[in-house]
Write a protein that holds these residues in place. Sequence first.
Motif, short mmCIF file in Angstrom:
data_model
loop_
_atom_site.label_atom_id
_atom_site.label_comp_id
_atom_site.label_asym_id
_atom_site.label_seq_id
_atom_site.Cartn_x
_atom_site.Cartn_y
_atom_site.Cartn_z
N THR A 137 0.83 -1.21 0.00
CA THR A 137 0.00 0.00 0.00
C THR A 137 0.86 1.26 0.00
OG1 THR A 137 -1.80 -1.13 1.16
CG2 THR A 137 -1.76 1.27 1.26
N VAL A 138 1.73 1.38 0.98
CA VAL A 138 2.60 2.56 1.06
C VAL A 138 3.60 2.59 -0.10
CG1 VAL A 138 4.37 3.74 2.42
CG2 VAL A 138 2.32 2.85 3.54
N PRO A 139 4.22 1.47 -0.46
CA PRO A 139 5.11 1.50 -1.64
C PRO A 139 4.39 2.00 -2.90
CG PRO A 139 5.49 -0.50 -0.39
CD PRO A 139 4.32 0.17 0.26
N TYR A 140 3.13 1.59 -3.08
CA TYR A 140 2.40 2.02 -4.28
C TYR A 140 2.12 3.52 -4.24
CZ TYR A 140 -1.10 1.95 -8.04
OH TYR A 140 -1.80 2.17 -9.20
N LEU A 141 1.76 4.05 -3.07
CA LEU A 141 1.53 5.49 -2.93
C LEU A 141 2.82 6.26 -3.22
CD1 LEU A 141 -0.75 5.54 0.25
CD2 LEU A 141 -1.43 6.15 -2.08
N ILE A 142 3.94 5.74 -2.73
CA ILE A 142 5.23 6.38 -3.00
C ILE A 142 5.54 6.32 -4.50
CG2 ILE A 142 7.72 6.21 -2.62
CD1 ILE A 142 7.11 5.15 0.19
N TYR A 143 5.28 5.16 -5.08
CA TYR A 143 5.51 4.96 -6.52
C TYR A 143 4.72 5.97 -7.35
CZ TYR A 143 4.91 2.63 -11.09
OH TYR A 143 4.83 2.34 -12.43
N LEU A 144 3.44 6.15 -7.02
CA LEU A 144 2.60 7.10 -7.74
C LEU A 144 3.06 8.53 -7.52
CD1 LEU A 144 -1.00 5.65 -7.08
CD2 LEU A 144 0.35 5.49 -9.19
N GLY A 145 3.37 8.84 -6.27
CA GLY A 145 3.77 10.21 -5.94
C GLY A 145 5.06 10.64 -6.61
N LEU A 146 6.01 9.72 -6.74
CA LEU A 146 7.29 10.05 -7.37
C LEU A 146 7.12 10.35 -8.84
CD1 LEU A 146 9.74 7.52 -5.68
CD2 LEU A 146 9.63 9.98 -5.35
N GLN A 147 6.07 9.81 -9.45
CA GLN A 147 5.84 10.04 -10.87
C GLN A 147 5.01 11.29 -11.14
OE1 GLN A 147 5.42 6.31 -13.35
NE2 GLN A 147 4.73 5.52 -11.40
N ILE A 148 4.31 11.77 -10.10
CA ILE A 148 3.40 12.91 -10.29
C ILE A 148 3.97 14.20 -9.71
CG2 ILE A 148 1.13 13.82 -9.70
CD1 ILE A 148 0.12 10.91 -9.65
#
Length: 484
Positions: free
Chosen positions: A113-124
């Motif tokens: 969950t947190v890794p995915y949020l980090i993944y999305l945030g780093l791209q946006i």
Amino acid sequence: MDTYKGFIKRREMVFVKESGSAHREVGLKGSVFILFTILAMMIVGKLFMGFDTAILIMMVSVVTSAIYIFGYGFTWTELFDGGVIPMIARASGAILILLTVGPMIALWMASGTVPYLIYLGLQILTPKTFLVSAAIICAMSSVLTGTSWGSAATFGVAFMGIAYGLGVPLPAAAGAVVAGSYFGDKMSPVSDTTVLAAATAEADLIDHIKSMLWTTLPAFLIGLAIYGVVGSRSVGEMDMSKIDVIISAIQGNFNLGPVVLIPPVLLLVLAYMRYPTLPVLWVSMIAAAPLAMMQGNSLSKIVSIMAKGPSLATGAEAVDKLLNRGGFSFMAGAVAVVFFAYIFAGQLEYSGTIKIVTTALRERFIKSSVGKFIFSVSLTGIITALGTGNSYLSIIMPGTMYKDLCDELSVDRRILSRTLEDSGTVIVSIVPWSAAGIYMSSVLDVPVLQYLPWAVMCYAGAIVAWIYGFTGIGIMRTNKGTKE
């Protein structure tokens, strides 16, 4: 209006009747000395000596106990039974949340969950927009859920990982998260402190929220302006190699997809529906368990993760440092600090120490000035927050004390209620020994004194309230009492 001497005498009669012991009056000078001693020990211990917070709080508790027992004749039994136990009982909800958040964060890490949020945030996100975005998104989350703690533990944790990847200073990121989380908490009609402030001041809840816009919105906008200026100077500083390492490590070690967002979505929806916080955290944690299994963890491994935190080995040291957080052991230090803090906080309340100081302030300083009234309500809330570290007490104590004077000065009760939040609800988050401060520093992994300057909204609101009080701006009046 009671005098503080009269209060002391009645308080002593209650002590003698209930505990069977007689002791000397603490008095105004004694109360000021005790509060000064506590603050001095905190400041010297944290700022100059660098002491561990839990040990420092324990030392403060020993000193206050010695002062009350040997200096004023209290017994340990009456201090403990009459002060400490009731205080800890009131804090039991916060303690249980602290204990639950640790395993929940661990499962959110292991489930992706947190890794995915980090993944999305780093791209946006970019360094230019990060601080503003973090504050606004956490504010929106808190408005919907009514919980600053929940927003910090979910979106806040993810934002800290994103900040690391983008090269944003972690204290600044933590300050933006805390400010946003508490802005939403203050403005949410489903927040416990919002409801409590309105109820304590006997003001209409919606009127209370509308009134807070006068102080909270300018304070929040000041913070956003600062975040925007700082962010604009960060353009071009992105380390793409570090971002690529984090993204690659996350992609290589987790099955990513919208399904892993089920735990935070459940938390947001259930919190917005006003279900109790603790069961909501449990539901979110349970929802993360099968997702953790989807990532290749066995049931026994999941239980171990909940207890000790994850031990991920992604091949990238920076990512492992970001994601190996959580578990019961992760929050053990925070719980220890809370317990020790409530020893001296309970003593301060039971002995009437804070009440003595604030009553004298009311009688000797305010008199008939609206500006001094608002400043005193604010100062009382801040003193209570510093002395007890408890957001509820920092609302209840000044709210109860100043209600009648509010009417005497023909000041609308919604002014009192908003000042309680300006100087109580948000102030505790920047007090290092408060439950809120301990929680935020533990969850975000940044010491309170480091993120304090960046949590602009948490102290700017009180300053705006003082300005309004002495200029008359935004001060609604009533026909009660005698106007100044």
